[in-house]
Enzyme design. Structure first.
Site, short mmCIF file in Angstrom:
data_model
loop_
_atom_site.label_atom_id
_atom_site.label_comp_id
_atom_site.label_asym_id
_atom_site.label_seq_id
_atom_site.Cartn_x
_atom_site.Cartn_y
_atom_site.Cartn_z
N LYS A 71 -36.34 -40.40 24.54
CA LYS A 71 -35.64 -39.53 23.60
C LYS A 71 -36.52 -38.34 23.21
O LYS A 71 -36.06 -37.19 23.23
CB LYS A 71 -35.23 -40.32 22.35
CG LYS A 71 -34.45 -39.51 21.34
CD LYS A 71 -33.95 -40.35 20.19
CE LYS A 71 -35.09 -40.78 19.32
NZ LYS A 71 -34.71 -41.43 18.08
N ASP B 191 -29.89 -40.72 20.24
CA ASP B 191 -30.42 -41.48 19.11
C ASP B 191 -29.37 -42.47 18.65
O ASP B 191 -28.31 -42.61 19.27
CB ASP B 191 -30.85 -40.54 17.98
CG ASP B 191 -29.70 -39.75 17.37
OD1 ASP B 191 -28.52 -39.95 17.75
OD2 ASP B 191 -29.97 -38.94 16.48
#
Length: 164
Positions: free
Chosen positions: A120, A138
């Site tokens: 991420k 997320d």
């Protein structure tokens, strides 16, 4: 959600926000990397508060090493997991100096080798610093994608690959 609906949904988002930006404040690709590492399990607002003074002093790996882990911890102690984050930022700064001539690598594979950098974080840096078409999945993106059927998946990676 049907494929035609997905395309229309993204067109609407594009019209509403043609140039999306992160809410994290940064001045260089290095400070972006540090801010994103700090943002894990923290809000962008809390990271921005902690980095306001830090980034006026530090904007590259060499200056971070000079600052040192102890003083870095003092700057970021309002953020959760600040001890391990400080340790990782010092380690990644040393690697950037020794292996990348103090530059931020522009591949996911290289970024993910840095301490404290996962997929991420790498995706955010690749997108914001290098304009690569990536998406950071997320918790919110993961849940929204699954609830709407936009890109159902059992893991964030599943969702990311379907959104790609």
């Amino acid at each position: 959600m049907r494929k035609t609906d997905v395309k229309e949904f993204f067109k609407i988002l594009q019209r509403a926000n043609p140039n999306p930006e992160t809410e994290l404040l940064y001045t260089t690709p290095y400070t972006l990397l540090v801010a994103v590492v700090l943002s894990a399990q923290a809000t962008d607002l809390s990271v921005n508060k902690a980095t306001k003074r830090l980034f006026s002093l530090v904007d590259n790996p060499e200056n971070m090493i000079k600052l040192g882990e102890y003083r870095l911890r003092n700057h970021i102690k309002s953020i959760g997991l600040f001890n391990s984050k400080a340790r990782n930022i010092i380690k990644l700064s040393k690697i950037l100096i020794s292996d990348y001539n103090s530059n931020i690598p522009n591949t996911r594979e290289a970024l993910e080798q840095l301490p404290g950098v996962g997929r991420k974080t790498a995706n955010v840096v690749l997108n914001m610093a290098f304009a690569q078409p990536t998406i950071a999945v997320d918790t919110h993106v993961f849940r929204l994608s699954n609830r709407t059927g936009l890109a159902a998946g059992k893991t964030p990676l599943d969702v990311e690959l379907k959104l790609d």
